[in-house]
Write a protein that holds these residues in place. Structure first.
Motif, PDB file in Angstrom:
ATOM      1  N   ILE A  54      -2.274   0.820  -7.642  1.00 43.61           N
ATOM      2  CA  ILE A  54      -1.998  -0.053  -8.611  1.00 43.61           C
ATOM      3  C   ILE A  54      -0.503  -0.362  -8.782  1.00 43.61           C
ATOM      4  CG2 ILE A  54      -2.295  -0.064 -11.315  1.00 43.61           C
ATOM      5  CD1 ILE A  54      -5.033   1.519 -10.975  1.00 43.61           C
ATOM      6  N   THR A  55       0.356   0.782  -8.904  1.00 42.97           N
ATOM      7  CA  THR A  55       1.751   0.408  -8.848  1.00 42.97           C
ATOM      8  C   THR A  55       2.163  -0.407  -7.729  1.00 42.97           C
ATOM      9  OG1 THR A  55       1.754   2.814  -9.771  1.00 42.97           O
ATOM     10  CG2 THR A  55       3.926   1.550  -9.150  1.00 42.97           C
ATOM     11  N   ASP A  56       1.500  -0.397  -6.601  1.00 41.45           N
ATOM     12  CA  ASP A  56       1.974  -1.113  -5.420  1.00 41.45           C
ATOM     13  C   ASP A  56       1.538  -2.705  -5.753  1.00 41.45           C
ATOM     14  OD1 ASP A  56       2.548  -2.344  -3.091  1.00 41.45           O
ATOM     15  OD2 ASP A  56       0.699  -1.662  -1.968  1.00 41.45           O
ATOM     16  N   PHE A  57       0.430  -2.755  -6.315  1.00 46.30           N
ATOM     17  CA  PHE A  57       0.071  -4.204  -6.798  1.00 46.30           C
ATOM     18  C   PHE A  57       0.940  -4.844  -7.929  1.00 46.30           C
ATOM     19  CE2 PHE A  57      -2.032  -6.830 -10.075  1.00 46.30           C
ATOM     20  CZ  PHE A  57      -2.294  -7.892  -9.407  1.00 46.30           C
ATOM     21  N   LEU A  58       1.206  -3.971  -9.035  1.00 47.64           N
ATOM     22  CA  LEU A  58       2.073  -4.200 -10.016  1.00 47.64           C
ATOM     23  C   LEU A  58       3.461  -4.492  -9.755  1.00 47.64           C
ATOM     24  CD1 LEU A  58       0.798  -1.928 -12.935  1.00 47.64           C
ATOM     25  CD2 LEU A  58       0.150  -4.304 -12.656  1.00 47.64           C
ATOM     26  N   ASP A  59       3.887  -3.773  -8.807  1.00 46.13           N
ATOM     27  CA  ASP A  59       5.500  -4.074  -8.299  1.00 46.13           C
ATOM     28  C   ASP A  59       5.678  -5.446  -7.995  1.00 46.13           C
ATOM     29  OD1 ASP A  59       5.013  -3.893  -5.580  1.00 46.13           O
ATOM     30  OD2 ASP A  59       6.164  -1.806  -5.546  1.00 46.13           O
ATOM     31  N   GLY A  60       4.800  -5.784  -7.037  1.00 48.68           N
ATOM     32  CA  GLY A  60       4.763  -7.217  -6.453  1.00 48.68           C
ATOM     33  C   GLY A  60       4.344  -8.325  -7.762  1.00 48.68           C
ATOM     34  N   PHE A  61       3.455  -7.895  -8.326  1.00 49.38           N
ATOM     35  CA  PHE A  61       3.037  -8.979  -9.472  1.00 49.38           C
ATOM     36  C   PHE A  61       4.322  -9.132 -10.174  1.00 49.38           C
ATOM     37  CE2 PHE A  61       1.591  -9.699 -13.620  1.00 49.38           C
ATOM     38  CZ  PHE A  61       0.773 -10.771 -13.269  1.00 49.38           C
ATOM     39  N   ALA A  80       7.694   2.056   1.062  1.00 54.19           N
ATOM     40  CA  ALA A  80       7.002   2.958   0.285  1.00 54.19           C
ATOM     41  C   ALA A  80       5.486   2.904   0.774  1.00 54.19           C
ATOM     42  CB  ALA A  80       6.934   2.489  -1.297  1.00 54.19           C
ATOM     43  N   ASP A  81       4.913   1.769   1.148  1.00 57.07           N
ATOM     44  CA  ASP A  81       3.817   1.368   1.872  1.00 57.07           C
ATOM     45  C   ASP A  81       3.522   2.477   3.212  1.00 57.07           C
ATOM     46  OD1 ASP A  81       2.984  -0.543  -0.018  1.00 57.07           O
ATOM     47  OD2 ASP A  81       3.448  -1.982   1.487  1.00 57.07           O
ATOM     48  N   LYS A  82       4.626   2.447   3.933  1.00 55.48           N
ATOM     49  CA  LYS A  82       4.382   3.020   5.230  1.00 55.48           C
ATOM     50  C   LYS A  82       4.579   4.393   5.156  1.00 55.48           C
ATOM     51  CE  LYS A  82       3.715  -1.008   6.647  1.00 55.48           C
ATOM     52  NZ  LYS A  82       2.541  -1.440   6.536  1.00 55.48           N
ATOM     53  N   LEU A  83       5.325   4.918   4.315  1.00 51.16           N
ATOM     54  CA  LEU A  83       5.473   6.476   3.684  1.00 51.16           C
ATOM     55  C   LEU A  83       3.929   6.841   3.316  1.00 51.16           C
ATOM     56  CD1 LEU A  83       9.303   6.690   2.637  1.00 51.16           C
ATOM     57  CD2 LEU A  83       8.202   7.402   4.904  1.00 51.16           C
ATOM     58  N   THR A  84       3.691   6.189   2.505  1.00 49.02           N
ATOM     59  CA  THR A  84       2.157   6.412   1.843  1.00 49.02           C
ATOM     60  C   THR A  84       1.196   6.670   2.697  1.00 49.02           C
ATOM     61  OG1 THR A  84       3.144   5.635  -0.380  1.00 49.02           O
ATOM     62  CG2 THR A  84       0.561   6.048  -0.083  1.00 49.02           C
ATOM     63  N   GLN A  85       1.135   5.585   3.593  1.00 49.41           N
ATOM     64  CA  GLN A  85      -0.037   5.418   4.524  1.00 49.41           C
ATOM     65  C   GLN A  85       0.265   6.623   5.599  1.00 49.41           C
ATOM     66  OE1 GLN A  85       0.429   1.567   6.282  1.00 49.41           O
ATOM     67  NE2 GLN A  85      -0.029   0.742   4.519  1.00 49.41           N
ATOM     68  N   GLY A  86       1.302   6.653   6.155  1.00 54.05           N
ATOM     69  CA  GLY A  86       1.584   7.834   7.149  1.00 54.05           C
ATOM     70  C   GLY A  86       1.271   9.191   6.579  1.00 54.05           C
ATOM     71  N   ALA A  87       1.725   9.434   5.297  1.00 57.79           N
ATOM     72  CA  ALA A  87       1.276  10.689   4.750  1.00 57.79           C
ATOM     73  C   ALA A  87       0.015  11.057   4.606  1.00 57.79           C
ATOM     74  CB  ALA A  87       2.240  10.869   3.628  1.00 57.79           C
ATOM     75  N   ILE A  88      -0.762  10.040   4.157  1.00 57.85           N
ATOM     76  CA  ILE A  88      -2.170  10.160   3.947  1.00 57.85           C
ATOM     77  C   ILE A  88      -2.898  10.183   5.109  1.00 57.85           C
ATOM     78  CG2 ILE A  88      -4.382   9.132   2.765  1.00 57.85           C
ATOM     79  CD1 ILE A  88      -2.580   7.919   0.674  1.00 57.85           C
ATOM     80  N   VAL A  89      -2.549   9.580   6.309  1.00 57.31           N
ATOM     81  CA  VAL A  89      -3.328   9.362   7.488  1.00 57.31           C
ATOM     82  C   VAL A  89      -3.142  10.911   8.051  1.00 57.31           C
ATOM     83  CG1 VAL A  89      -3.236   8.453   9.646  1.00 57.31           C
ATOM     84  CG2 VAL A  89      -3.286   7.025   7.714  1.00 57.31           C
ATOM     85  N   ILE A  90      -1.851  11.500   7.965  1.00 60.32           N
ATOM     86  CA  ILE A  90      -1.613  12.745   8.708  1.00 60.32           C
ATOM     87  C   ILE A  90      -2.266  13.911   7.912  1.00 60.32           C
ATOM     88  CG2 ILE A  90       0.324  14.426   8.706  1.00 60.32           C
ATOM     89  CD1 ILE A  90       2.091  12.305   9.331  1.00 60.32           C
TER      90      ILE A  90
END
Length: 188
Positions: A54-61, A80-90
């Protein structure tokens, strides 16, 4: 506020503060998932991911709506996107071994994107935001990661099917970005 605003002011814009917040959430997401012992623990991890999304959507909006697009934000948001994705996938790879292939694909794609981005930046060019295929790939990845955390009892075959879908879309996105960078290189 715009790209010409001094960097010191750009650092603390509302959209950029939301980007920092997303980065701060990463260890909480990973910790809550990796140490989960109950269904509630998994739900809490999913809620934290939901807040990040939600924060990702809101910051762009907010950045677009209130003319707060900055150079810092253009760099911070994908980081922030890539760090989040990478951490969750790992984190998910500890429970779902098929995620390991997704990690490799993510590293290759994002490595390519980063290197090409730097090369183009040195030539005075910059990719003008994510393309639709990148956005679709990212959105599906987030939905699948969210589902795998929210439904910890998901059958392994279903999980592997979702991971395969992510891999296919990630590969499609990677291949689709090659001609984009090729065209940028030819135009310089």
């Amino acid at each position: 506020m715009n790209e010409d605003t001094p960097i010191s002011r750009q650092l603390f814009s509302i959209p950029n503060l939301m980007g920092y917040f997303r980065i701060i959430l990463i260890p909480f997401i990973v910790w809550r998932y990796v140490t989960a012992e109950t269904i509630t623990d998994y739900y809490i991890a999913a809620v934290i991911i939901g807040i990040s999304g939600i924060t990702d959507f809101l910051d762009g909006f907010v950045a677009r709506k209130f003319h707060m697009i900055t150079k810092v934000g253009k760099a911070l948001d994908p980081i922030a996107d890539k760090l989040t994705q990478g951490a969750i996938v790992i984190a998910l790879s500890f429970r779902f071994p098929a995620m390991t292939a997704l990690i490799v694909l993510l590293v290759v794609k994002e490595g390519f994107m980063g290197i090409m981005g730097l090369i183009m930046l040195r030539r005075g060019k910059m990719l003008d935001g994510a393309k639709w295929f990148g956005k679709v790939s990212t959105a599906v990845l987030y939905v699948v990661m969210f589902l795998l955390i929210l439904v910890p009892q998901i059958p392994m075959k279903a999980a592997n099917g979702l991971i395969l879908l992510c891999g296919a879309l990630l590969l499609f996105s990677f291949i689709s970005y090659i001609p984009v960078f090729w065209k940028m290189a030819q135009d310089s």
